[in-house]
Design a protein around this motif. Structure first.
Motif, short mmCIF file in Angstrom:
data_model
loop_
_atom_site.label_atom_id
_atom_site.label_comp_id
_atom_site.label_asym_id
_atom_site.label_seq_id
_atom_site.Cartn_x
_atom_site.Cartn_y
_atom_site.Cartn_z
N ILE A 127 0.83 -1.21 0.00
CA ILE A 127 0.00 0.00 0.00
C ILE A 127 0.86 1.26 0.00
O ILE A 127 0.63 2.19 -0.79
CB ILE A 127 -0.95 0.00 1.22
N VAL A 128 1.85 1.30 0.88
CA VAL A 128 2.71 2.49 0.98
C VAL A 128 3.45 2.73 -0.32
O VAL A 128 3.52 3.87 -0.81
CB VAL A 128 3.71 2.33 2.17
N PHE A 129 4.02 1.68 -0.90
CA PHE A 129 4.79 1.85 -2.13
C PHE A 129 3.87 2.27 -3.28
O PHE A 129 4.24 3.14 -4.07
CB PHE A 129 5.51 0.55 -2.49
N PHE A 130 2.69 1.69 -3.35
CA PHE A 130 1.76 2.04 -4.42
C PHE A 130 1.35 3.50 -4.32
O PHE A 130 1.36 4.24 -5.32
CB PHE A 130 0.53 1.14 -4.37
N VAL A 131 1.00 3.93 -3.12
CA VAL A 131 0.53 5.32 -2.93
C VAL A 131 1.66 6.32 -3.14
O VAL A 131 1.48 7.36 -3.76
CB VAL A 131 -0.07 5.49 -1.52
N ALA A 132 2.84 6.00 -2.63
CA ALA A 132 3.95 6.95 -2.65
C ALA A 132 4.70 7.00 -3.97
O ALA A 132 5.19 8.07 -4.37
CB ALA A 132 4.92 6.65 -1.51
N PHE A 133 4.77 5.88 -4.67
CA PHE A 133 5.67 5.83 -5.83
C PHE A 133 5.02 5.42 -7.14
O PHE A 133 5.56 5.65 -8.21
CB PHE A 133 6.85 4.89 -5.54
#
Length: 256
Positions: free
Chosen positions: A249-255
C-alpha cells in the motif's frame, strides 16, 4: 549502479531471503527507491546476489546437504518441477515480469492476504507428519510446483513452499528448513543459467558490482540466517502478511 547501491541491495537480500516477504520483490522496490533503471544488468544482479544469501545456507547446513540422503532425495524431487517450469517460463518472466513494480506490489498484497487467511484456517491438528523424511517423493514434487509460483517477483519462495508444505501436513519448523534447502539447487540453477546467457554482455566494472553484491549478501545472511530461521519457525506468518500488505500500500501510494 554504484558500489554503495550494490552494498545496499546486498544487505536487503541477505535479510529478506529468509523471510516470507519476497527478496526479489524487495530488491526491485529498493532499486526503484535508489533510482536505478531496470536494465538487463540490474535484472541479472537481482538474480545472482540471491545465490550469495543461499550460499550461507550451504555453508551452515553442509552436514544436512551432504549426509542426509533421505532429505536430499526429496529436495531433488521437489527441484524437478521448479526447474522445468522455470526453464520454460524464463524468457517471458524476464521480459515482462522481472523488474515490474506493479507486479511486485500486487503479489505482495495478495500474498499478504493469503498468509493471514492461511494462519486463520490452519490448525495444529492439520500437522500429520513429524519430519521432512516423511514426505513422499510425489509430495515433494508437489512442493516444488508450489515453489514455482514464486517465479513471479513478490510471491516469495519461502512463503510458497511453507504454505505448500504445511498443507501437506509438515510442521512449521520442518517446512521452513526444507524451503531453504530447496532454494539451494533452485538458485544455483538460476544463477548458472543467467551467467551463461548474460555474463559476456557486461563490462568489467559491472562484474565487480556483482561480486560486491554477492559477498555482502553472503556475509549478511551468514550473520542473520540462524536468528531469522529460528524466528520464523516459532512465529506465525500473520505478521509477515500484515507487513506485506503495508509495504504494498505504501509503495503504491507513494511511488506508483
Amino acid at each position: 549502479m554504484t558500489f554503495i547501491d550494490a552494498l545496499i541491495l546486498g544487505v536487503v537480500e541477505g535479510i529478506t531471503e529468509f523471510l516470507p516477504v519476497s527478496s526479489t520483490g524487495h530488491l526491485i522496490l529498493v532499486s526503484k527507491l535508489l533510482g536505478l533503471a531496470q536494465t538487463e544488468f540490474l535484472k541479472t544482479f537481482e538474480i545472482i546476489i540471491q545465490l550469495g544469501a543461499i550460499s550461507a545456507v550451504i555453508f551452515l547446513y553442509r552436514k544436512t546437504l551432504f549426509s542426509k540422503f533421505h532429505v536430499m532425495s526429496r529436495v531433488a524431487a521437489a527441484f524437478g518441477p521448479t526447474g522445468v517450469i522455470g526453464l520454460l517460463a524464463y524468457p517471458l518472466l524476464r521480459e515482462y515480469v522481472l523488474g515490474n513494480e506493479y507486479v511486485v506490489v500486487a503479489a505482495l498484497f495478495i500474498g499478504g492476504v493469503i498468509l493471514i487467511a492461511f494462519e486463520k484456517w490452519h490448525k495444529p491438528h492439520h500437522v500429520t507428519k513429524a519430519a521432512m523424511e516423511e514426505l513422499s517423493h510425489r509430495e515433494a514434487a508437489l512442493l516444488g510446483a508450489a515453489q514455482a509460483v514464486a517465479l513471479i517477483p513478490g510471491v516469495s519462495r519461502s512463503a510458497a513452499t511453507a504454505v505448500g508444505g504445511m498443507l501437506l501436513g509438515l510442521p512449521r519448523a520442518a517446512v521452513v528448513e526444507f524451503s531453504f534447502l530447496l532454494a539451494v539447487p533452485t538458485m544455483l540453477a538460476a544463477t548458472g543459467f543467467e551467467l551463461f546467457h548474460s555474463a559476456h554482455l557486461f563490462r568489467v566494472e559491472q562484474l565487480e558490482l556483482l561480486v560486491v553484491g554477492f559477498l555482502v549478501s553472503f556475509v549478511v545472511a551468514l550473520a542473520s540466517v540462524r536468528f531469522l530461521l529460528s524466528h520464523i519457525k516459532q512465529s506465525t506468518f500473520e505478521v509477515y502478511g500484515v507487513y506485506r500488505i503495508l509495504v504494498a500500500i505504501v509503495f503504491f501510494v507513494a511511488f506508483l
